[in-house]
Design a protein around this motif. Structure first.
Motif, PDB file in Angstrom:
ATOM      1  N   VAL A  18       0.636   1.741  10.677  1.00 23.09           N
ATOM      2  CA  VAL A  18       0.048   2.999  11.135  1.00 23.09           C
ATOM      3  C   VAL A  18       0.579   4.169  10.307  1.00 23.09           C
ATOM      4  O   VAL A  18      -0.182   5.064   9.921  1.00 23.09           O
ATOM      5  N   GLU A  19       1.854   4.163  10.008  1.00 19.94           N
ATOM      6  CA  GLU A  19       2.444   5.251   9.232  1.00 19.94           C
ATOM      7  C   GLU A  19       1.873   5.289   7.812  1.00 19.94           C
ATOM      8  O   GLU A  19       1.597   6.366   7.278  1.00 19.94           O
ATOM      9  N   TYR A  22      -1.671   6.667   8.090  1.00 21.28           N
ATOM     10  CA  TYR A  22      -1.623   8.120   8.300  1.00 21.28           C
ATOM     11  C   TYR A  22      -1.274   8.839   7.004  1.00 21.28           C
ATOM     12  O   TYR A  22      -1.880   9.868   6.671  1.00 21.28           O
ATOM     13  N   ALA A  23      -0.305   8.319   6.279  1.00 22.47           N
ATOM     14  CA  ALA A  23       0.102   8.957   5.023  1.00 22.47           C
ATOM     15  C   ALA A  23      -1.065   8.998   4.037  1.00 22.47           C
ATOM     16  O   ALA A  23      -1.324  10.039   3.419  1.00 22.47           O
ATOM     17  N   PHE A  25      -4.402   8.685   4.676  1.00 17.55           N
ATOM     18  CA  PHE A  25      -5.524   9.488   5.163  1.00 17.55           C
ATOM     19  C   PHE A  25      -5.217  10.980   5.057  1.00 17.55           C
ATOM     20  O   PHE A  25      -6.044  11.762   4.579  1.00 17.55           O
ATOM     21  N   SER A  26      -4.039  11.394   5.523  1.00 17.23           N
ATOM     22  CA  SER A  26      -3.718  12.816   5.482  1.00 17.23           C
ATOM     23  C   SER A  26      -3.574  13.309   4.041  1.00 17.23           C
ATOM     24  O   SER A  26      -3.952  14.445   3.729  1.00 17.23           O
ATOM     25  N   VAL A  74       5.516  11.890   3.740  1.00 15.45           N
ATOM     26  CA  VAL A  74       5.304  11.263   5.055  1.00 15.45           C
ATOM     27  C   VAL A  74       6.108   9.978   5.167  1.00 15.45           C
ATOM     28  O   VAL A  74       6.769   9.733   6.182  1.00 15.45           O
TER      29      VAL A  74
END
Length: 94
Positions: A18-19, A22-23, A25-26, A74
């Motif tokens: 998940v991390e 997220y990294a 995508f963001s 991130v």
């Protein structure tokens, strides 16, 4: 990492997945916004071809740099599993 042999639990693997997602995508979103902000004038104004290429190149470079910085930032903050300070010891204060 928990258990013997350094294996991660399914929850730890899921958290890492998940991390990473997220990294990525963001970072992609931030890079896209940066590219549009820097290269946007090319679409709005009639500029000489050299200036067009220069602005597009600056947008690409700034977006790529921001992407890498965001992903590293991130993932760097992601908590790592606690390691004992001395091999064979299970408690940090022992």
């Amino acid at each position: 990492m928990s258990g013997h042999g350094g294996r991660r639990s399914p929850a730890e693997r899921d958290a890492i997945t998940v991390e990473i997602g997220y990294a990525l995508f963001s970072a992609a979103f931030a890079a896209g916004v940066t590219f549009c902000a820097v290269a946007g004038p090319v679409l709005l104004f009639e500029l000489p071809p050299f200036v067009d290429r220069l602005i597009l190149g600056a947008g690409l470079v700034s977006a790529a740099v921001l992407f890498v910085v965001r992903v590293v930032g991130v993932l760097w903050r992601f908590p790592r599993a606690a390691q004992p300070s001395q091999p064979g010891r299970t408690r940090p204060d022992s």
